[in-house]
Design a protein around this motif. Structure first.
Motif, PDB file in Angstrom:
ATOM      1  N   VAL A  21      -4.419  -8.745  -3.178  1.00 19.36           N
ATOM      2  CA  VAL A  21      -2.896  -8.374  -3.291  1.00 19.36           C
ATOM      3  C   VAL A  21      -2.290  -9.124  -2.251  1.00 19.36           C
ATOM      4  O   VAL A  21      -2.450  -8.963  -0.937  1.00 19.36           O
ATOM      5  CB  VAL A  21      -2.828  -6.855  -3.233  1.00 19.36           C
ATOM      6  CG1 VAL A  21      -1.591  -6.434  -3.429  1.00 19.36           C
ATOM      7  CG2 VAL A  21      -3.607  -6.238  -4.387  1.00 19.36           C
ATOM      8  N   ARG A  22      -1.187  -9.836  -2.604  1.00 19.83           N
ATOM      9  CA  ARG A  22      -0.321 -10.718  -1.471  1.00 19.83           C
ATOM     10  C   ARG A  22       0.858  -9.612  -1.076  1.00 19.83           C
ATOM     11  O   ARG A  22       1.451  -9.048  -1.780  1.00 19.83           O
ATOM     12  CB  ARG A  22       0.176 -11.746  -1.938  1.00 19.83           C
ATOM     13  CG  ARG A  22       0.753 -12.665  -0.932  1.00 19.83           C
ATOM     14  CD  ARG A  22       1.495 -13.864  -1.539  1.00 19.83           C
ATOM     15  NE  ARG A  22       2.094 -14.578  -0.346  1.00 19.83           N
ATOM     16  CZ  ARG A  22       3.183 -15.005  -0.341  1.00 19.83           C
ATOM     17  NH1 ARG A  22       3.990 -15.333  -1.546  1.00 19.83           N
ATOM     18  NH2 ARG A  22       3.787 -16.045   0.642  1.00 19.83           N
ATOM     19  N   ASP A  23       0.770  -9.333   0.268  1.00 18.54           N
ATOM     20  CA  ASP A  23       2.030  -8.595   0.888  1.00 18.54           C
ATOM     21  C   ASP A  23       2.716  -9.508   1.668  1.00 18.54           C
ATOM     22  O   ASP A  23       2.173 -10.193   2.583  1.00 18.54           O
ATOM     23  CB  ASP A  23       1.589  -7.566   1.410  1.00 18.54           C
ATOM     24  CG  ASP A  23       0.832  -6.216   0.661  1.00 18.54           C
ATOM     25  OD1 ASP A  23       1.101  -6.200  -0.448  1.00 18.54           O
ATOM     26  OD2 ASP A  23       0.421  -5.379   1.270  1.00 18.54           O
ATOM     27  N   GLU A  24       3.952  -9.370   1.473  1.00 17.31           N
ATOM     28  CA  GLU A  24       5.010 -10.337   2.263  1.00 17.31           C
ATOM     29  C   GLU A  24       6.378  -9.958   2.387  1.00 17.31           C
ATOM     30  O   GLU A  24       6.762  -9.002   1.407  1.00 17.31           O
ATOM     31  CB  GLU A  24       4.928 -11.800   1.559  1.00 17.31           C
ATOM     32  CG  GLU A  24       5.552 -13.142   2.225  1.00 17.31           C
ATOM     33  CD  GLU A  24       5.232 -13.239   3.872  1.00 17.31           C
ATOM     34  OE1 GLU A  24       5.867 -12.521   4.622  1.00 17.31           O
ATOM     35  OE2 GLU A  24       4.413 -13.904   3.935  1.00 17.31           O
ATOM     36  N   TYR A  25       7.297 -10.210   3.345  1.00 21.89           N
ATOM     37  CA  TYR A  25       8.561 -10.107   3.231  1.00 21.89           C
ATOM     38  C   TYR A  25       9.189 -10.542   1.888  1.00 21.89           C
ATOM     39  O   TYR A  25       8.787 -11.827   1.421  1.00 21.89           O
ATOM     40  CB  TYR A  25       9.486 -10.590   4.151  1.00 21.89           C
ATOM     41  CG  TYR A  25       9.239  -9.997   5.521  1.00 21.89           C
ATOM     42  CD1 TYR A  25       9.863  -8.839   5.739  1.00 21.89           C
ATOM     43  CD2 TYR A  25       8.584 -10.456   6.671  1.00 21.89           C
ATOM     44  CE1 TYR A  25      10.115  -8.037   6.853  1.00 21.89           C
ATOM     45  CE2 TYR A  25       8.623  -9.778   7.985  1.00 21.89           C
ATOM     46  CZ  TYR A  25       9.203  -8.518   7.887  1.00 21.89           C
ATOM     47  OH  TYR A  25       8.950  -7.952   9.029  1.00 21.89           O
ATOM     48  N   LEU A  26       9.908  -9.884   1.169  1.00 23.48           N
ATOM     49  CA  LEU A  26       9.921  -9.923  -0.274  1.00 23.48           C
ATOM     50  C   LEU A  26      11.185 -11.191  -0.686  1.00 23.48           C
ATOM     51  O   LEU A  26      11.459 -11.734  -1.747  1.00 23.48           O
ATOM     52  CB  LEU A  26      10.512  -8.693  -1.076  1.00 23.48           C
ATOM     53  CG  LEU A  26       9.318  -7.884  -1.238  1.00 23.48           C
ATOM     54  CD1 LEU A  26       9.682  -6.494  -1.813  1.00 23.48           C
ATOM     55  CD2 LEU A  26       8.001  -8.376  -1.845  1.00 23.48           C
ATOM     56  N   TRP A 223       9.655  -5.313   2.701  1.00 31.26           N
ATOM     57  CA  TRP A 223       8.118  -5.791   2.950  1.00 31.26           C
ATOM     58  C   TRP A 223       7.609  -5.101   1.564  1.00 31.26           C
ATOM     59  O   TRP A 223       7.729  -3.975   1.333  1.00 31.26           O
ATOM     60  CB  TRP A 223       7.691  -5.389   4.106  1.00 31.26           C
ATOM     61  CG  TRP A 223       6.065  -5.747   4.283  1.00 31.26           C
ATOM     62  CD1 TRP A 223       5.218  -4.918   3.881  1.00 31.26           C
ATOM     63  CD2 TRP A 223       5.624  -6.880   4.885  1.00 31.26           C
ATOM     64  NE1 TRP A 223       3.815  -5.535   3.984  1.00 31.26           N
ATOM     65  CE2 TRP A 223       4.140  -6.641   4.850  1.00 31.26           C
ATOM     66  CE3 TRP A 223       5.961  -7.877   5.757  1.00 31.26           C
ATOM     67  CZ2 TRP A 223       3.349  -7.715   5.236  1.00 31.26           C
ATOM     68  CZ3 TRP A 223       5.245  -8.814   6.101  1.00 31.26           C
ATOM     69  CH2 TRP A 223       3.908  -8.716   5.791  1.00 31.26           C
ATOM     70  N   GLY A 224       6.548  -5.938   0.984  1.00 26.10           N
ATOM     71  CA  GLY A 224       5.987  -5.380  -0.177  1.00 26.10           C
ATOM     72  C   GLY A 224       4.896  -6.182  -0.623  1.00 26.10           C
ATOM     73  O   GLY A 224       4.694  -7.476  -0.392  1.00 26.10           O
ATOM     74  N   SER A 225       4.293  -5.700  -1.783  1.00 21.67           N
ATOM     75  CA  SER A 225       3.435  -6.727  -2.614  1.00 21.67           C
ATOM     76  C   SER A 225       4.049  -7.419  -3.625  1.00 21.67           C
ATOM     77  O   SER A 225       5.123  -6.949  -4.427  1.00 21.67           O
ATOM     78  CB  SER A 225       2.510  -5.714  -3.626  1.00 21.67           C
ATOM     79  OG  SER A 225       1.898  -4.768  -2.539  1.00 21.67           O
TER      80      SER A 225
END
Length: 260
Positions: A21-26, A223-225
């Motif tokens: 699962v990639r989480d990043e600033y959207l 921020w999220g998946s």
């Protein structure tokens, strides 16, 4: 808070399964998995448009894949810093990253999976450690393998969120029948009982234990998946399924990534 689950069952038809699962600033722009690197035409991965690298790379010829998670600790010197997104590409082509000078890279954890097993390479505080993953189900967090990296977050809140996610979903995956992804069928058939869990398991995006999440940091920063990757790796097969996060209600959000 990127997260990777790795299931290793040597006697299975498909011995190694990877969920990433990639989480990043959207607001960070990216492209879905494809052959994005003309100088390495066989490699497949999502393209980070900010830096040109990837968070997960696949080499179909070698049947190996590598996914990257950010770590905690002192950053690399600003004047020499390089993007960590190059590291998965190097790892799948060269069998690892232990031969590299890692001083230009911020802390990270790199999960490398192949037909017979997996290992994690962790870099932080000027030291590289590598661990082979055991048989069974393992979880890799921004705090490293099982959250036990030498360089971990100093935030109790972030630590609690990672632990909640890891504990809930380790139990959920362990309780569900392990998939044996094979053939050209749809993602739902290939991943069976794991797919509803991977897709969020019904948790709200702001639940502390959410696998698929959203966090509002204010000032328009979210921020999220952003995506989910499912890899099945065996001596005679390799399957890659990819989906957006959160998974939209209705319709077929998942697609099998062509590896030919």
């Amino acid at each position: 808070m990127c997260t990777a689950f790795v299931s290793i069952k040597p006697e299975a038809t498909v011995p190694v399964l990877l969920l990433s699962v990639r989480d990043e600033y959207l607001g960070r722009r990216w492209l879905p998995p494809d052959h994005h690197w003309p100088d390495r035409p066989s490699l497949i991965g999502g393209l980070d448009l900010a830096a040109g690298g990837t968070w997960l790379a696949v080499d179909p010829e070698r049947r190996v894949a590598a996914c990257l998670l950010n770590g905690f600790g002192p950053p690399a010197p600003a004047e020499t810093r390089l993007s960590r997104g190059e590291l998965p590409l190097v790892a799948v082509r060269e069998g690892g990253i232990g031969h590299l000078d890692l001083t230009p890279y911020d802390p990270f954890h790199l999960v490398l999976v192949g037909p017979h097993g997996a290992r994690v390479a962790s870099w932080g505080h000027g030291r590289l450690t590598e661990s082979d993953l055991p048989t069974g189900l393992s979880v890799v967090l921004n705090d490293g393998l099982e959250g036990l990296a030498g360089s971990r977050t100093t935030s109790e809140r972030i630590h609690a969120l990672m632990a909640a996610r890891a504990d809930r979903f380790r139990a959920r995956f362990a309780a569900a029948p392990r998939p044996e992804p094979a053939g050209d069928g749809p993602t739902e058939a290939a991943w069976g009982a794991w797919l509803p869990i991977v897709s969020g398991d019904g948790l709200a995006l702001d639940d502390d234990a959410a696998l698929i999440q959203r966090r509002d940091f204010g000032d328009g920063r979210f921020w999220g998946s952003s995506s989910i990757s499912l890899l099945a790796v065996g001596p005679d097969r390799l399957r890659y399924d990819f989906g957006p996060a959160p998974v939209p209600a209705g319709g077929d959000a998942w697609r099998r990534v062509p590896l030919g």
